[in-house]
Design a protein around this motif. Sequence first.
Motif, mmCIF file in Angstrom:
data_model
loop_
_atom_site.group_PDB
_atom_site.id
_atom_site.type_symbol
_atom_site.label_atom_id
_atom_site.label_comp_id
_atom_site.label_asym_id
_atom_site.label_seq_id
_atom_site.Cartn_x
_atom_site.Cartn_y
_atom_site.Cartn_z
ATOM 1 N N GLY A 124 21.157 12.565 -12.227
ATOM 2 C CA GLY A 124 20.956 11.669 -13.366
ATOM 3 C C GLY A 124 19.515 11.197 -13.475
ATOM 4 N N VAL A 125 18.897 10.888 -12.337
ATOM 5 C CA VAL A 125 17.486 10.465 -12.331
ATOM 6 C C VAL A 125 16.604 11.571 -12.912
ATOM 7 C CG1 VAL A 125 15.507 9.982 -10.820
ATOM 8 C CG2 VAL A 125 17.674 8.819 -10.426
ATOM 9 N N LEU A 126 16.823 12.803 -12.475
ATOM 10 C CA LEU A 126 16.026 13.928 -12.958
ATOM 11 C C LEU A 126 16.203 14.113 -14.464
ATOM 12 C CD1 LEU A 126 16.808 16.538 -10.135
ATOM 13 C CD2 LEU A 126 14.774 15.098 -10.329
ATOM 14 N N TYR A 141 11.571 4.972 -3.625
ATOM 15 C CA TYR A 141 10.827 6.178 -3.919
ATOM 16 C C TYR A 141 11.685 7.313 -4.480
ATOM 17 C CZ TYR A 141 7.698 3.480 -1.043
ATOM 18 O OH TYR A 141 6.938 2.478 -0.531
ATOM 19 N N VAL A 142 12.988 7.253 -4.278
ATOM 20 C CA VAL A 142 13.861 8.310 -4.809
ATOM 21 C C VAL A 142 13.656 8.427 -6.308
ATOM 22 C CG1 VAL A 142 16.250 9.017 -5.241
ATOM 23 C CG2 VAL A 142 15.616 8.096 -3.016
ATOM 24 N N ARG A 143 13.721 7.317 -6.992
ATOM 25 C CA ARG A 143 13.628 7.346 -8.452
ATOM 26 C C ARG A 143 12.239 7.770 -8.903
ATOM 27 N NH1 ARG A 143 16.264 2.540 -10.637
ATOM 28 N NH2 ARG A 143 18.095 3.777 -10.236
ATOM 29 N N VAL A 144 11.184 7.181 -8.360
ATOM 30 C CA VAL A 144 9.837 7.493 -8.853
ATOM 31 C C VAL A 144 9.441 8.932 -8.501
ATOM 32 C CG1 VAL A 144 8.490 6.596 -6.889
ATOM 33 C CG2 VAL A 144 7.498 6.598 -9.153
ATOM 34 N N LEU A 145 9.761 9.376 -7.296
ATOM 35 C CA LEU A 145 9.407 10.748 -6.914
ATOM 36 C C LEU A 145 10.282 11.759 -7.654
ATOM 37 C CD1 LEU A 145 8.815 10.313 -3.090
ATOM 38 C CD2 LEU A 145 7.088 10.606 -4.871
ATOM 39 N N SER A 162 0.819 -1.205 0.000
ATOM 40 C CA SER A 162 0.000 0.000 0.000
ATOM 41 C C SER A 162 0.859 1.263 0.000
ATOM 42 C CB SER A 162 -0.953 -0.009 1.187
ATOM 43 O OG SER A 162 -0.226 -0.077 2.402
ATOM 44 N N ALA A 163 2.025 1.223 0.645
ATOM 45 C CA ALA A 163 2.917 2.395 0.625
ATOM 46 C C ALA A 163 3.394 2.673 -0.791
ATOM 47 C CB ALA A 163 4.102 2.181 1.557
ATOM 48 N N ASP A 164 3.730 1.612 -1.516
ATOM 49 C CA ASP A 164 4.169 1.786 -2.906
ATOM 50 C C ASP A 164 3.061 2.404 -3.746
ATOM 51 O OD1 ASP A 164 6.601 0.624 -2.273
ATOM 52 O OD2 ASP A 164 6.012 -1.363 -2.974
ATOM 53 N N ALA A 165 1.835 1.940 -3.549
ATOM 54 C CA ALA A 165 0.700 2.466 -4.308
ATOM 55 C C ALA A 165 0.459 3.928 -3.954
ATOM 56 C CB ALA A 165 -0.554 1.640 -4.032
ATOM 57 N N LEU A 166 0.585 4.282 -2.681
ATOM 58 C CA LEU A 166 0.372 5.648 -2.236
ATOM 59 C C LEU A 166 1.426 6.588 -2.831
ATOM 60 C CD1 LEU A 166 -1.260 7.590 -0.462
ATOM 61 C CD2 LEU A 166 0.245 6.970 1.428
ATOM 62 N N VAL A 167 2.690 6.166 -2.810
ATOM 63 C CA VAL A 167 3.759 6.987 -3.370
ATOM 64 C C VAL A 167 3.591 7.122 -4.875
ATOM 65 C CG1 VAL A 167 6.252 7.094 -3.806
ATOM 66 C CG2 VAL A 167 5.384 6.614 -1.513
#
Length: 185
Positions: free
Chosen positions: A114-116, A65-69, A9-14
Amino acid sequence: VHGGGGGGSADALVSLAANLSRGVEVEPTRSALAFIETLWSSAAFVSPDDATAAAAVGLSLPGAYVRVLGANLAAAAAECATPQLLEPMGHALWAMVNTCHEEGGDALLGWLSGVLAHAVTAGDGLEIPITGVRAGAVTEDDVAAFARAVARRPPHPALRLAELVAVFGRACRGQGPATSIADFM
């Protein structure tokens, strides 16, 4: 919040907050950005270099979450044409950069840069493709300059990051010069 790419659920929320941070309606987008800022400011950090986090797609919190956010905030910056969202976006970016610097120093900031950049140039880490960016309006060097300006040390204040987002977004839409990004280096 605890996750690591396991589909909880945390993954889905993020994931939901990351996607909402790219919205055009002010209140839901502002709420998502405030959630992201709070997440960065208060959540426990696990480095992307941690062996356990690396086994979970190289991420955690902020690991998974670093990469997705980060990717979605970069995409939101490229797409943002709503003045009311610039300040909350600046605060979310500021919280992300400061957490990454405090927890991983320059090495993690280089990785984040690099992610950005890869999110905007190649769509890496995005569930929803970037829209509203005019073809040829910015070069890969312009995007890399934006990413370096976001992750620079010493950090820009949150409101200065909001100004950077405004300049970058206008350049991406072909409504302003990409050369103005250099003013933030």
